[in-house]
Design a protein around this motif. Structure first.
Motif, PDB file in Angstrom:
ATOM      1  N   ASP A 145      32.789  28.097  -0.583  1.00  0.00           N
ATOM      2  CA  ASP A 145      32.435  26.847   0.099  1.00  0.00           C
ATOM      3  C   ASP A 145      33.373  26.562   1.266  1.00  0.00           C
ATOM      4  OD1 ASP A 145      30.369  26.497  -1.667  1.00  0.00           O
ATOM      5  OD2 ASP A 145      31.498  25.176  -3.013  1.00  0.00           O
ATOM      6  N   ASP A 146      34.687  26.768   1.043  1.00  0.00           N
ATOM      7  CA  ASP A 146      35.648  26.501   2.107  1.00  0.00           C
ATOM      8  C   ASP A 146      35.427  27.434   3.295  1.00  0.00           C
ATOM      9  OD1 ASP A 146      36.778  24.504   0.610  1.00  0.00           O
ATOM     10  OD2 ASP A 146      38.357  25.783  -0.218  1.00  0.00           O
ATOM     11  N   ALA A 147      35.142  28.698   2.997  1.00  0.00           N
ATOM     12  CA  ALA A 147      34.918  29.665   4.076  1.00  0.00           C
ATOM     13  C   ALA A 147      33.665  29.314   4.871  1.00  0.00           C
ATOM     14  CB  ALA A 147      34.814  31.072   3.500  1.00  0.00           C
ATOM     15  N   ASN A 148      32.608  28.941   4.174  1.00  0.00           N
ATOM     16  CA  ASN A 148      31.378  28.549   4.872  1.00  0.00           C
ATOM     17  C   ASN A 148      31.598  27.315   5.735  1.00  0.00           C
ATOM     18  OD1 ASN A 148      28.831  30.202   4.150  1.00  0.00           O
ATOM     19  ND2 ASN A 148      29.877  29.998   2.183  1.00  0.00           N
ATOM     20  N   LEU A 149      32.340  26.345   5.201  1.00  0.00           N
ATOM     21  CA  LEU A 149      32.628  25.133   5.974  1.00  0.00           C
ATOM     22  C   LEU A 149      33.426  25.463   7.217  1.00  0.00           C
ATOM     23  CD1 LEU A 149      32.630  22.069   6.315  1.00  0.00           C
ATOM     24  CD2 LEU A 149      34.650  21.980   4.851  1.00  0.00           C
ATOM     25  N   LEU A 150      34.454  26.302   7.067  1.00  0.00           N
ATOM     26  CA  LEU A 150      35.270  26.667   8.209  1.00  0.00           C
ATOM     27  C   LEU A 150      34.456  27.438   9.245  1.00  0.00           C
ATOM     28  CD1 LEU A 150      37.960  26.785   9.625  1.00  0.00           C
ATOM     29  CD2 LEU A 150      38.545  28.802   8.247  1.00  0.00           C
ATOM     30  N   ALA A 181      37.050  35.351   3.670  1.00  0.00           N
ATOM     31  CA  ALA A 181      37.666  35.205   4.980  1.00  0.00           C
ATOM     32  C   ALA A 181      36.595  34.822   5.985  1.00  0.00           C
ATOM     33  CB  ALA A 181      38.366  36.491   5.398  1.00  0.00           C
ATOM     34  N   VAL A 182      37.048  34.410   7.155  1.00  0.00           N
ATOM     35  CA  VAL A 182      36.128  34.023   8.217  1.00  0.00           C
ATOM     36  C   VAL A 182      36.376  34.930   9.416  1.00  0.00           C
ATOM     37  CG1 VAL A 182      35.389  32.195   9.770  1.00  0.00           C
ATOM     38  CG2 VAL A 182      36.079  31.642   7.433  1.00  0.00           C
TER      39      VAL A 182
END
Length: 656
Positions: free
Chosen positions: A428-433, A370-371
């Protein structure tokens, strides 16, 4: 005499078999040249003669230098800077310019060069700004995208549309002014019913003032585009669309679900297919309710809109989600669309209200991430109001033109100054977001250090001087070859012409296919390469001259000379190519162009020498022209040892 006379025809036959078959070489070269010219014309769409793409120094434009920085005056690493470079390049492409040059300079600078008259200083300034982040309540959606459009196709078409608009901009402005003078009532637009007409005017004048734009100019521009769109679609289709959107919107407000089977009852006709053929910029001027409810408008058109098309804070907007690559592949297998549409309210929280974003494990889903978002003091207050008013509803997080997340707001989400965004994100998606939320869509903050207009005057004058110097050099080389090698000098001239005929379409094709731009340094590389090409001819001719001096005829000397000369030619060109490669990978900026053209010219030098020059000389040697000492320069200083003259220590045949 009998046996010797019988052996003579056999020897001649044996020599004939050793003669080079020149036709395959010429045919091969013709095929290569034909393919290059075909590719060059294909790059223009077979509409015009291929022309190499000129760089900033040869046709002028604008150059901008951006300085990157992180919080606490930190410097981004190379990976983060490269990510920013790619995003900035995409944004510059979105402004309508063709193939900009965007590269990293040093450890914290990105340089943007835009060649041509379409360069605009204000648009260039915007590409370095953080992405416009918006938190919006979801009014309707996610709605299915029935079109299965590919957003990448529409992003490519956006640039072509902008080029056409730039050409017609002045003429359209004049005609629209005349229409306004004749029909001043056309400037009035209805603001009460937002779904009744594609001419709905929702521009925020306050936001326009913040951007330094004149609200009147913005309003007039949008109205002009909507008028043209109404003429393009026709009054009957506009009326049918108004009825369809109004009924669909009423059904959704009553809690009913729309389906394709219900469309005919709402007034849907086959003419609605025209909406699917609109460009992203044309779709952008339609009312948000039209963008959402008309099933022929897809996410390809919506995502293809220029960055900032839905940035207005006080307006309702429509945007699509951002599916992962895995979701796109899975949807294609099922012949469905991975994209969904959202109709959203005005923004209550913006990117400036976020202070930090971090990646953390998802407490509700094992293995997912999560972000976590932290707000500023004022942002926390805004978020609390939004979360309290939308409990049980979805709030979308919009970056530029895409919805990156649309979580459901739970009870108590507004308490505190932070919020957690969940959605089954991978690491990866969480870091990008998190990076996008922290810095906008750019992984660093950028400030414009310099932005200057570049005039092509200096570059063109230098290019003309370089071409003049190159022309003088080529003329001297040709003159030398004609004087020294005589007839063989014409072989040099024809070979250079063939080399240019093959190299020109290659440069034009590379400009159309991979965006290679010909700069002043690149022109210098071509001029230097002429000397390399001439060196190959000299090596071959001098080796041929040595064979003739040994007493051989030109016919028998050519194959022997070529066998020895080609090693030297290949060795010299190989060293030149290695040098060009090293220079290309270690250099930056214009020096790369010099190294590229130098290496490319050297490759074509090998091609021309092997497929044209050598076969041509072999073919000419079959006649007696080269054996004529007045027509050929191969006989200068020829040494002859008559058979009657004895060599010291040897016995003459007569003496024996």
């Amino acid at each position: 005499m009998g046996p010797k006379s019988k052996e003579l025809p056999r020897r001649r036959k044996k020599v004939a078999r050793k003669q080079l078959r020149v036709a395959p070489y010429f045919v091969s070269l013709l095929v290569v040249a034909g393919l290059l010219w075909l590719a060059a014309f294909a790059g223009t769409g077979f509409k015009s003669f291929p022309i190499p793409k000129l760089g900033l120094d040869l046709q002028g434009g604008m150059t901008m230098t951006l300085k990157a920085s992180l919080p606490n005056n930190g410097t981004p690493d190379a990976a983060r800077l490269e990510q920013a470079r790619q995003i900035i390049e995409d944004r510059v492409n979105g402004t309508g310019v063709a193939e900009p040059e965007v590269y990293v300079e040093g450890s914290d600078h990105i340089v943007v060069n835009v060649a041509g008259k379409e360069a605009n200083a204000e648009k260039l300034r915007e590409v370095g700004a953080p992405a416009e982040l918006r938190f919006r309540e979801v009014l309707a959606g996610p709605g299915e995208d029935y079109t299965q459009q590919d957003p990448e196709d529409f992003k490519k078409e956006t640039q072509k549309d902008k080029d056409d608009k730039d050409k017609d901009k002045e003429s359209d402005k004049d005609s629209s002014d005349e229409e306004k003078a004749d029909n001043p009532s056309d400037d009035k637009s209805s603001k009460d019913d937002k779904s009744e007409s594609p001419s709905d005017d929702k521009s925020s004048k306050d936001d326009d003032k913040d951007k330094g734009e004149d609200p009147a100019d913005v309003d007039n521009s949008v109205k002009e585009q909507r008028k043209k769109l109404e003429k393009k679609l026709g009054k009957e289709l506009i009326g049918a669309a108004e009825q369809f959107v109004a009924q669909a919107e009423a059904m959704v407000k009553q809690g009913q679900q729309l389906s394709p089977q219900m469309f005919p009852q709402l007034g849907y006709t086959e003419d609605f297919a025209k909406f699917g053929k609109l460009s992203p910029d044309e779709v952008a001027v339609l009312a948000p309710s039209w963008q959402y409810y008309i099933p022929n408008i897809g996410c390809g058109q919506l995502n293809g809109r220029t960055p900032g098309a839905i940035s207005e804070i006080k307006e309702q907007v429509v945007a699509c989600n951002r599916p992962s690559d895995a979701d796109i592949k899975a949807a294609k297998k099922q012949k469905q669309s991975a994209y969904t549409k959202y109709l959203m309210a005005e923004a209550k929280v913006v990117g400036e209200d976020i202070s930090n974003a971090t990646v953390q494990p998802d407490q509700q889903q094992a293995g997912a991430y999560a972000v976590g978002i932290s707000f500023t003091d004022s942002g926390a207050s805004k978020w609390k109001k939004l979360a309290t008013a939308t409990v049980g509803k979805n709030v979308s997080i919009v970056l530029d033109n895409e919805v990156v997340s649309a979580p459901t707001i739970e009870q108590g989400a507004g308490s505190g100054g932070s919020v957690e965004i969940t959605g089954g994100f991978s690491s990866d998606d969480a870091n990008l977001l998190a990076e996008q939320l922290k810095y906008g869509s750019l992984p660093a903050s950028f400030t414009v250090e310099t932005i200057d207009e570049v005039s092509p005057t200096l570059g063109l004058s230098q290019m003309y001087a370089g071409l003049l110097a190159g022309g003088v050099g080529v003329a001297l080389v040709i003159l030398y070859c004609l004087v020294y090698y005589r007839l063989m000098g014409f072989v040099v001239i024809v070979s250079l012409l063939v080399s240019g005929a093959v190299l020109y379409p290659a440069i034009s094709m590379l400009g159309a296919q991979i965006g290679f731009t010909l700069t002043l340094a690149g022109v210098a590389g071509f001029i230097v390469a002429i000397g390399i090409t001439a060196d190959s001819f000299v090596v071959f001719f001098e080796r041929l001259k040595d064979e003739v001096k040994e007493g051989r005829s030109s016919r028998s000397a050519v194959p022997r000379a070529w066998t020895r000369a080609r090693r030297t030619i290949l060795s010299a060109n190989t060293v030149q190519i290695i040098g060009a490669l090293v220079l290309y990978f270690v250099a930056i900026g214009a020096i790369k162009g010099f190294a590229f053209t130098l290496g490319l010219s050297t490759l074509f030098d090998i091609l021309v020498v092997f497929l044209f020059t050598h076969p041509l000389v072999s073919w000419v040697s079959r006649s007696r022209i080269l054996d004529n000492p007045f027509l050929s320069g191969l006989h200068t200083g020829r040494r002859r040892t008559p058979a009657s003259v004895s060599v010291r220590g040897a016995v003459s045949p007569k003496e024996s």
